[in-house]
Design a protein around this motif. Structure first.
Motif, PDB file in Angstrom:
ATOM      1  N   LYS A  71       0.849  -1.189   0.000  1.00  0.00           N
ATOM      2  CA  LYS A  71       0.000   0.000   0.000  1.00  0.00           C
ATOM      3  C   LYS A  71       0.888   1.243   0.000  1.00  0.00           C
ATOM      4  O   LYS A  71       0.521   2.302  -0.462  1.00  0.00           O
ATOM      5  CB  LYS A  71      -0.861  -0.038   1.275  1.00  0.00           C
ATOM      6  CG  LYS A  71      -1.588   1.225   1.648  1.00  0.00           C
ATOM      7  CD  LYS A  71      -2.747   1.463   0.703  1.00  0.00           C
ATOM      8  CE  LYS A  71      -3.445   2.769   1.005  1.00  0.00           C
ATOM      9  NZ  LYS A  71      -4.621   2.625   1.802  1.00  0.00           N
ATOM     10  N   SER A  72       2.093   1.063   0.529  1.00  0.00           N
ATOM     11  CA  SER A  72       2.978   2.199   0.716  1.00  0.00           C
ATOM     12  C   SER A  72       4.389   1.823   0.268  1.00  0.00           C
ATOM     13  O   SER A  72       4.906   0.774   0.659  1.00  0.00           O
ATOM     14  CB  SER A  72       2.941   2.547   2.212  1.00  0.00           C
ATOM     15  OG  SER A  72       3.975   3.408   2.537  1.00  0.00           O
ATOM     16  N   SER A  87       8.009   8.940   0.461  1.00  0.00           N
ATOM     17  CA  SER A  87       7.043   7.874   0.712  1.00  0.00           C
ATOM     18  C   SER A  87       5.851   8.081  -0.200  1.00  0.00           C
ATOM     19  O   SER A  87       5.368   9.200  -0.363  1.00  0.00           O
ATOM     20  CB  SER A  87       6.661   7.948   2.186  1.00  0.00           C
ATOM     21  OG  SER A  87       5.462   7.290   2.377  1.00  0.00           O
ATOM     22  N   ARG A  89       2.028   6.658  -0.950  1.00  0.00           N
ATOM     23  CA  ARG A  89       0.876   5.807  -0.556  1.00  0.00           C
ATOM     24  C   ARG A  89      -0.240   6.134  -1.517  1.00  0.00           C
ATOM     25  O   ARG A  89      -0.411   7.294  -1.874  1.00  0.00           O
ATOM     26  CB  ARG A  89       0.391   6.159   0.848  1.00  0.00           C
ATOM     27  CG  ARG A  89       1.411   6.054   1.928  1.00  0.00           C
ATOM     28  CD  ARG A  89       0.875   6.628   3.228  1.00  0.00           C
ATOM     29  NE  ARG A  89      -0.116   5.748   3.815  1.00  0.00           N
ATOM     30  CZ  ARG A  89       0.175   4.759   4.656  1.00  0.00           C
ATOM     31  NH1 ARG A  89       1.414   4.535   5.017  1.00  0.00           N
ATOM     32  NH2 ARG A  89      -0.769   3.998   5.148  1.00  0.00           N
ATOM     33  N   SER A  90      -0.984   5.109  -1.888  1.00  0.00           N
ATOM     34  CA  SER A  90      -2.068   5.418  -2.803  1.00  0.00           C
ATOM     35  C   SER A  90      -3.239   4.465  -2.599  1.00  0.00           C
ATOM     36  O   SER A  90      -3.032   3.257  -2.463  1.00  0.00           O
ATOM     37  CB  SER A  90      -1.578   5.326  -4.249  1.00  0.00           C
ATOM     38  OG  SER A  90      -2.641   5.574  -5.123  1.00  0.00           O
ATOM     39  N   GLU A 203      -2.593  -4.290   4.697  1.00  0.00           N
ATOM     40  CA  GLU A 203      -1.800  -3.287   3.979  1.00  0.00           C
ATOM     41  C   GLU A 203      -0.328  -3.442   4.353  1.00  0.00           C
ATOM     42  O   GLU A 203      -0.008  -3.738   5.508  1.00  0.00           O
ATOM     43  CB  GLU A 203      -2.254  -1.876   4.367  1.00  0.00           C
ATOM     44  CG  GLU A 203      -3.661  -1.548   3.929  1.00  0.00           C
ATOM     45  CD  GLU A 203      -4.118  -0.173   4.405  1.00  0.00           C
ATOM     46  OE1 GLU A 203      -5.181   0.262   3.951  1.00  0.00           O
ATOM     47  OE2 GLU A 203      -3.414   0.460   5.240  1.00  0.00           O
ATOM     48  N   PHE A 205       4.045  -2.220   3.682  1.00  0.00           N
ATOM     49  CA  PHE A 205       5.030  -1.198   3.296  1.00  0.00           C
ATOM     50  C   PHE A 205       6.221  -1.891   2.664  1.00  0.00           C
ATOM     51  O   PHE A 205       6.653  -2.951   3.133  1.00  0.00           O
ATOM     52  CB  PHE A 205       5.466  -0.426   4.553  1.00  0.00           C
ATOM     53  CG  PHE A 205       6.687   0.423   4.345  1.00  0.00           C
ATOM     54  CD1 PHE A 205       6.601   1.647   3.683  1.00  0.00           C
ATOM     55  CD2 PHE A 205       7.937  -0.005   4.793  1.00  0.00           C
ATOM     56  CE1 PHE A 205       7.733   2.427   3.481  1.00  0.00           C
ATOM     57  CE2 PHE A 205       9.077   0.771   4.593  1.00  0.00           C
ATOM     58  CZ  PHE A 205       8.969   1.990   3.938  1.00  0.00           C
TER      59      PHE A 205
END
Ligand SMILES: Cc1cc2nc3c(=O)[nH]c(=O)nc-3n(C[C@H](O)[C@H](O)[C@H](O)COP(=O)(O)OP(=O)(O)OC[C@H]3O[C@@H](n4cnc5c(N)ncnc54)[C@H](O)[C@@H]3O)c2cc1C
Length: 430
Positions: A71-72, A87, A89-90, A203, A205
């Protein structure tokens, strides 16, 4: 008559995808994997990018052991004291899941089981020694003095392609063809990971870091990916640099990364659950061998298919796509003109028409940029000085941005004309 229609050497993403595809076409296929259980010798940072697995498993997003979706995405430049991060994120990644974190022990066991379920004979704990030849034609593989015969062999043995080298179809690797990847899996509760990385359930990273602070100026990249209840953290170190700095050990570099002031708090109270090291293909187009011959093809890392531009490291998607292309080539040859060097040349054509060889050509020579002084030695320090110049309130009169940048460049010893030139080169190659 051969014992098998095809033998696949290596049960990683390339080999299992090839075996699934061959078995789905009702061919008699043997998949040989040296690890038992499969995956226990494999290392990936672990983001499976893209949708290549759909080629052999349309429902893979529901059935495969995926940890979290990305997610990030983060990119960080680390100096001794600072971290300059970008960073991204979307919510678009909620709709189109572009990458999933995975743990290879789980993923590889799942893929090997899928190959078996599809009808392949899967043998684990057996190491293939070399290809077996009759003249120039490959007629199977040799293992412990025995020959197992097959009409075709796919070599999918990963980044250290001993079978291909020992069989004389690939030249030995050079230092610049590979890097060393060292990785730890660090256990942490799911909630702690969610809180520390600002994530919700499922989610994830995925972060890549330039480690501009290492002792001896060793060039290395770091990665940190969140799994469900663990973190995969590691470094990829240039083999050439490691040799040149012969007092540096790869595990020291992992420790330096883990202890960095902006990384350590993310890992606090975590317990190391796995530690592993593996070669990473880094040679790009220049290291790709002849991909086929009479009776054989080379796929995945063994063929040098991986992509790294400093922002992302991908290999599993190239492995899967090339494994599928090799399997399709065998199926077509068997139902068409028969197996020959000529019919296997279609493998290269398929790869040229897919992202696999297209990317290798588009990003030819990118290693000069990703393993360069500018990114690893100078850029982190310059960025740190600019950020401190902009954000550190020290009671002195403020300066214009151009002054701050000029001073940062001056202290790095980099001329602005050189920065522009190198920056332009980097911009074009990336
Ligand atoms: C530290 C690190 C981080 C990475 N991060 C990522 C990432 O985040 N995303 C990504 O896409 N890629 C990543 N990669 C790259 C990725 O792991 C590889 O590109 C991918 O695993 C290649 O798949 P493969 O099937 O070609 O080879 P492998 O996965 O290496 O599988 C080869 C298999 O062959 C077996 N084998 C080898 N020799 C023999 C033999 N003689 N006989 C029988 N079996 C044999 C091995 O045991 C192994 O199971 C990373 C790699 C490393 C090292």
């Amino acid at each position: 008559m051969s014992e098998f229609d095809a033998i696949v050497v290596g049960g990683g993403p390339a080999g299992t995808s090839a075996a699934m595809r061959l078995a789905a076409s009702k061919l008699n296929v043997l998949l040989v994997e040296k690890a038992d259980p499969p995956g226990s010798k494999n290392v990936s940072g672990g983001v499976l990018w893209g949708n290549s697995l759909a080629g052999v498993m349309p429902d893979w997003e529901k059935t495969a052991p995926l940890e979290r979706y990305v997610k990030s995405k983060g990119i960080g430049f680390l100096t001794k004291d600072s971290s300059i991060d970008i960073s991204f994120r979307s919510t678009r990644f909620n709709e189109t899941k572009t990458g999933y974190t995975v743990l290879r022990t789980k993923l590889d066991q799942f893929l090997n089981k899928k190959a078996k379920d599809a009808g392949a004979t899967v043998v684990t704990g057996v190491t293939v020694d070399r290809l077996a030849f009759e003249g120039k034609k490959v007629i199977g593989v040799e293992q412990d003095g025995d020959v197992i015969t097959s009409d075709a062999v796919i070599l999918a043995e990963g980044a250290n392609p001993r079978v291909a080298i020992d069989s004389g179809i690939r030249s030995p690797l050079k230092d610049e063809d590979v890097a060393i990847g060292v990785k730890e899996v660090i256990k942490l509760p799911e909630k702690t990971i969610n809180d520390r990385f600002n994530l919700r359930e499922k989610e994830g990273f995925a972060g890549e870091y330039v480690l501009g602070f290492l002792d001896g100026g060793v060039e290395a990249g770091g990665f940190l990916y969140t799994n469900k209840d663990s973190i995969s953290l590691g470094v990829v170190i240039s083999m050439k640099h490691l040799r040149e700095n012969n007092k540096t050990y790869s595990y020291d570099i992992v420790e330096q990364f883990k202890n960095h002031p902006s990384i350590a708090p993310l890992l606090e109270d975590g317990k190391v659950d796995e530690y592993s090291a593996h070669m990473v293909q880094e040679g790009g187009l220049a290291s790709i061998p002849k991909l086929y011959g009479n009776g054989y093809m080379i796929a995945g890392d063994a063929a040098g298919f991986s992509f790294s531009n400093g922002l992302i490291l991908q290999g599993m998607n190239y492995a899967i796509a090339s494994g599928i292309a090799a399997a399709d080539t065998i199926v077509e040859a068997k139902t068409g003109s028969g197996i020959s060097e000529q019919s296997f040349s279609k493998y290269e054509e398929k790869l040229m028409n897919s992202f696999v060889l297209k990317d290798m050509h588009t990003f030819k020579g990118i290693g000069d940029i990703t393993w360069g002084n500018l990114i690893h030695q100078q850029m982190p320090g310059i960025l740190e000085k600019v950020m401190l110049g902009l954000f550190m309130e020290d009671g002195e009169p403020k300066r214009h941005m151009n002054q701050i940048v000029k001073e940062a460049l001056k202290s790095s010893g980099l001329k602005s004309s050189k920065l522009l030139l190198e920056g332009y080169r980097m911009y074009r190659r990336m």
